[in-house]
Design a protein around this motif. Structure first.
Motif, PDB file in Angstrom:
ATOM      1  N   THR A 317      23.077  40.075 -20.999  1.00  0.00           N
ATOM      2  CA  THR A 317      23.442  40.272 -22.641  1.00  0.00           C
ATOM      3  C   THR A 317      24.545  41.442 -22.444  1.00  0.00           C
ATOM      4  N   GLU A 318      24.415  42.405 -21.501  1.00  0.00           N
ATOM      5  CA  GLU A 318      25.374  43.539 -21.436  1.00  0.00           C
ATOM      6  C   GLU A 318      26.641  42.905 -20.818  1.00  0.00           C
ATOM      7  N   ALA A 319      26.479  42.187 -19.756  1.00  0.00           N
ATOM      8  CA  ALA A 319      27.858  41.483 -19.296  1.00  0.00           C
ATOM      9  C   ALA A 319      28.481  40.637 -20.331  1.00  0.00           C
ATOM     10  N   PHE A 320      27.757  39.775 -20.987  1.00  0.00           N
ATOM     11  CA  PHE A 320      28.385  38.853 -21.885  1.00  0.00           C
ATOM     12  C   PHE A 320      28.855  39.563 -22.944  1.00  0.00           C
ATOM     13  N   ALA A 321      28.553  40.870 -23.499  1.00  0.00           N
ATOM     14  CA  ALA A 321      29.128  41.643 -24.503  1.00  0.00           C
ATOM     15  C   ALA A 321      30.498  41.934 -24.230  1.00  0.00           C
ATOM     16  N   ILE A 322      30.879  42.372 -22.986  1.00  0.00           N
ATOM     17  CA  ILE A 322      32.045  42.719 -22.344  1.00  0.00           C
ATOM     18  C   ILE A 322      33.011  41.473 -22.257  1.00  0.00           C
ATOM     19  N   VAL A 323      32.430  40.172 -21.694  1.00  0.00           N
ATOM     20  CA  VAL A 323      33.090  39.107 -21.524  1.00  0.00           C
ATOM     21  C   VAL A 323      33.501  38.605 -22.897  1.00  0.00           C
ATOM     22  N   ALA A 324      32.573  38.491 -23.957  1.00  0.00           N
ATOM     23  CA  ALA A 324      32.822  38.154 -25.540  1.00  0.00           C
ATOM     24  C   ALA A 324      33.927  38.932 -25.997  1.00  0.00           C
ATOM     25  N   GLU A 325      33.902  40.307 -25.694  1.00  0.00           N
ATOM     26  CA  GLU A 325      35.226  40.794 -26.232  1.00  0.00           C
ATOM     27  C   GLU A 325      36.467  41.123 -25.564  1.00  0.00           C
ATOM     28  N   ARG A 326      36.312  40.851 -24.322  1.00  0.00           N
ATOM     29  CA  ARG A 326      37.688  40.945 -23.563  1.00  0.00           C
ATOM     30  C   ARG A 326      38.219  39.621 -22.906  1.00  0.00           C
ATOM     31  N   CYS A 327      37.361  38.593 -22.728  1.00  0.00           N
ATOM     32  CA  CYS A 327      37.631  37.511 -22.138  1.00  0.00           C
ATOM     33  C   CYS A 327      37.778  36.456 -23.112  1.00  0.00           C
ATOM     34  N   ALA A 328      36.679  36.052 -24.087  1.00  0.00           N
ATOM     35  CA  ALA A 328      36.567  35.153 -24.795  1.00  0.00           C
ATOM     36  C   ALA A 328      37.580  34.815 -25.819  1.00  0.00           C
ATOM     37  N   PRO A 329      38.262  35.789 -26.349  1.00  0.00           N
ATOM     38  CA  PRO A 329      39.261  35.495 -27.238  1.00  0.00           C
ATOM     39  C   PRO A 329      40.195  34.387 -26.800  1.00  0.00           C
ATOM     40  N   CYS A 330      40.388  34.369 -25.473  1.00  0.00           N
ATOM     41  CA  CYS A 330      41.299  33.068 -24.917  1.00  0.00           C
ATOM     42  C   CYS A 330      40.656  32.351 -24.259  1.00  0.00           C
ATOM     43  N   HIS A 331      39.501  32.617 -23.561  1.00  0.00           N
ATOM     44  CA  HIS A 331      38.571  31.513 -22.786  1.00  0.00           C
ATOM     45  C   HIS A 331      37.391  31.038 -23.574  1.00  0.00           C
ATOM     46  N   ALA A 332      37.886  30.253 -24.713  1.00  0.00           N
ATOM     47  CA  ALA A 332      36.996  29.799 -25.639  1.00  0.00           C
ATOM     48  C   ALA A 332      37.381  28.258 -25.959  1.00  0.00           C
ATOM     49  N   ALA A 333      36.080  27.531 -26.485  1.00  0.00           N
ATOM     50  CA  ALA A 333      36.587  26.199 -27.097  1.00  0.00           C
ATOM     51  C   ALA A 333      37.673  26.410 -28.006  1.00  0.00           C
ATOM     52  N   ALA A 334      37.424  27.452 -28.948  1.00  0.00           N
ATOM     53  CA  ALA A 334      38.462  27.587 -30.010  1.00  0.00           C
ATOM     54  C   ALA A 334      38.976  29.197 -30.151  1.00  0.00           C
ATOM     55  N   PRO A 335      40.028  29.012 -29.134  1.00  0.00           N
ATOM     56  CA  PRO A 335      40.766  30.739 -28.828  1.00  0.00           C
ATOM     57  C   PRO A 335      40.985  31.240 -30.308  1.00  0.00           C
ATOM     58  N   THR A 336      40.681  32.535 -30.153  1.00  0.00           N
ATOM     59  CA  THR A 336      41.367  33.267 -31.418  1.00  0.00           C
ATOM     60  C   THR A 336      42.501  34.041 -31.232  1.00  0.00           C
ATOM     61  N   PHE A 337      42.805  34.207 -29.897  1.00  0.00           N
ATOM     62  CA  PHE A 337      44.133  34.731 -29.425  1.00  0.00           C
ATOM     63  C   PHE A 337      45.233  33.849 -29.866  1.00  0.00           C
ATOM     64  N   ALA A 338      46.422  34.272 -30.583  1.00  0.00           N
ATOM     65  CA  ALA A 338      47.416  33.347 -31.024  1.00  0.00           C
ATOM     66  C   ALA A 338      47.906  32.756 -30.148  1.00  0.00           C
ATOM     67  N   ALA A 339      48.372  33.115 -28.851  1.00  0.00           N
ATOM     68  CA  ALA A 339      49.043  32.601 -27.779  1.00  0.00           C
ATOM     69  C   ALA A 339      48.511  31.393 -27.211  1.00  0.00           C
ATOM     70  N   PHE A 340      47.410  30.919 -27.480  1.00  0.00           N
ATOM     71  CA  PHE A 340      46.467  29.827 -26.867  1.00  0.00           C
ATOM     72  C   PHE A 340      46.055  29.199 -27.882  1.00  0.00           C
ATOM     73  N   ASN A 341      46.031  27.464 -27.571  1.00  0.00           N
ATOM     74  CA  ASN A 341      45.485  26.632 -28.584  1.00  0.00           C
ATOM     75  C   ASN A 341      44.298  26.037 -27.900  1.00  0.00           C
ATOM     76  N   ALA A 342      44.226  26.172 -26.356  1.00  0.00           N
ATOM     77  CA  ALA A 342      43.054  25.865 -25.572  1.00  0.00           C
ATOM     78  C   ALA A 342      42.859  26.905 -24.601  1.00  0.00           C
ATOM     79  N   ALA A 343      41.532  26.850 -23.829  1.00  0.00           N
ATOM     80  CA  ALA A 343      41.271  27.965 -23.085  1.00  0.00           C
ATOM     81  C   ALA A 343      42.240  27.792 -21.595  1.00  0.00           C
ATOM     82  N   PRO A 344      42.749  28.680 -21.428  1.00  0.00           N
ATOM     83  CA  PRO A 344      43.806  28.744 -20.235  1.00  0.00           C
ATOM     84  C   PRO A 344      42.844  28.381 -19.005  1.00  0.00           C
ATOM     85  N   GLY A 345      43.504  27.083 -18.353  1.00  0.00           N
ATOM     86  CA  GLY A 345      43.068  26.736 -16.992  1.00  0.00           C
ATOM     87  C   GLY A 345      41.628  25.983 -17.229  1.00  0.00           C
TER      88      GLY A 345
END
Length: 394
Positions: A317-345
């Protein structure tokens, strides 16, 4: 618009690879052809040698003139657009991917320079690289090819070192490759083809062509030949963070320059028909350099891995809290970071299960090499990287 940008990058990358294959293929073929020429009795005056080949069910007979034939042939085939197309598509790809997303791909983590400044230095480096190289080749050093090539090695390595202080590791490698590729295409556009046109013009006018134009073009062509494999390594390296992610990645560039040139030298020597010692030392040395590069990358990366406190256990849970905030904006089924429409790689980190599946990749990219998040756009801290290291080590 996001998908349109991605497809534009895809099509440009595709075109760049196709053009590069055409250019490298023709370059390697003519280097082989030049090395394979044989001098035979009864050849016409001015012919250096000939070659007999078989391919696709047909036989080919090729002759090379020392300077030029006595008269212009009716059909003369030029090899230039392969080089031009490679550079143009590469420049377009650099613009669409690295300059259009400079804050992600071009700028070093920590924001050493602003994106606009990084783009300026990117353009300046490409132009300045050609100018400096061209001046060196026009200097008296051209009469000492080995000294000139050694100086080029030092300058390219030093440039890679400087780039490492301006750009991200990935961009520094790509920028070094783009600079070398520009030198190679500049050789074709500004020297080799113009010199050939001078020779053709002399033939059409009934004048005897000056051999110096061929000598000048041959020097540039040889540089292109020996630089090809290092450029390919630098361009492919962006998929392998253990190369550009080390603290002193310029060492990897130096080894790649030597390794590529040595492999190319073996082919150039072997194709002349040489035997024995002349073609016996290159592959053992190349293997030693490859091992040295691998070992150096591992050792150089090791100190950057945060060492967790003794006995510390990090919950998912502690690790995922970091990943969810720092990584998941891009690496998600529906990225919230504007530069990506799909998870990189195609890497998804938006659930604890997916995070666990990609634990090794998280350590490699975010802990060992610090190449993720891209440009550290989400602001991952060293403490968070240490936490992820402890989580993955449990």
């Amino acid at each position: 618009m996001g998908y349109a940008h991605d497809f534009l990058a895809l099509f440009l990358r595709w075109a760049h690879v196709v053009a590069g294959i055409s250019w490298i293929g023709s370059s390697f073929y003519f280097m082989w052809l030049d090395a394979s020429l044989k001098r035979r009795a009864g050849m016409p005056d001015g012919v250096k040698g000939d070659n007999w080949s078989v391919h696709g069910g047909g036989f080919y007979h090729t002759q090379k003139y020392m300077v030029a034939p006595e008269a212009m042939p009716d059909d003369l085939h030029w090899f230039k657009w392969e080089s031009y197309a490679t550079w143009l598509t590469g420049f377009a790809l650099l613009s669409v991917v690295y300059w259009a997303n400079a804050e992600l791909y071009l700028v070093a983590p920590g924001g050493r320079v602003e994106p606009g400044v990084a783009i300026f230095w990117s353009v300046f480096g490409i132009v300045a690289g050609w100018v400096v190289y061209d001046l060196l080749c026009r200097s008296p050093l051209a009469r000492a090819p080995m000294v000139l090539f050694g100086l080029l090695f030092v300058l390219i390595t030093f440039t890679a070192y400087l780039y490492g202080h301006v750009f991200s590791g990935r961009a520094a490698f790509l920028q070094t490759g783009a600079m070398i590729a520009t030198v190679m295409t500049g050789n074709v556009f500004f020297v080799i083809i113009p010199n050939q046109r001078v020779v053709v013009a002399d033939l059409k006018a009934g004048r005897t062509p000056d051999p110096k134009y061929g000598v000048i073009a041959k020097l540039r062509s040889t540089h292109n030949n020996y630089l090809t494999l290092p450029v390919l390594f630098l361009m492919l390296s962006n998929h392998y963070p253990m190369t550009f992610g080390s603290p002193h990645a310029w060492v990897i560039v130096a080894i790649a320059l030597c390794l590529g040139a040595i492999v190319r030298h073996w082919f150039n020597t072997y194709e002349t028909g040489a035997k024995g010692v002349a073609v016996a030392w290159q592959w053992p040395l190349a293997l030693a350099l490859a091992v040295a590069m691998t070992a150096y990358a591992g050792l150089a990366s090791a100190p950057s891995v945060p060492v967790a406190s003794a006995g510390r256990t990090v919950a998912d849970t502690e690790a995922f809290a970091i990943v969810a905030e720092r990584c998941a904006p891009c690496h998600a089924a529906a990225p919230t970071f504007a530069a990506f429409n799909a998870a990189p790689g195609g890497v998804f980190l938006d659930t604890p299960e997916r995070m666990a599946t990609n634990a090794d990749a998280i350590v490699a990219q975010a802990v060992t090499t610090h190449t993720m998040p891209l440009g550290n756009i989400t602001g991952m801290t060293e403490a968070e990287r240490a936490t992820l290291a402890a989580w993955a080590a449990k």
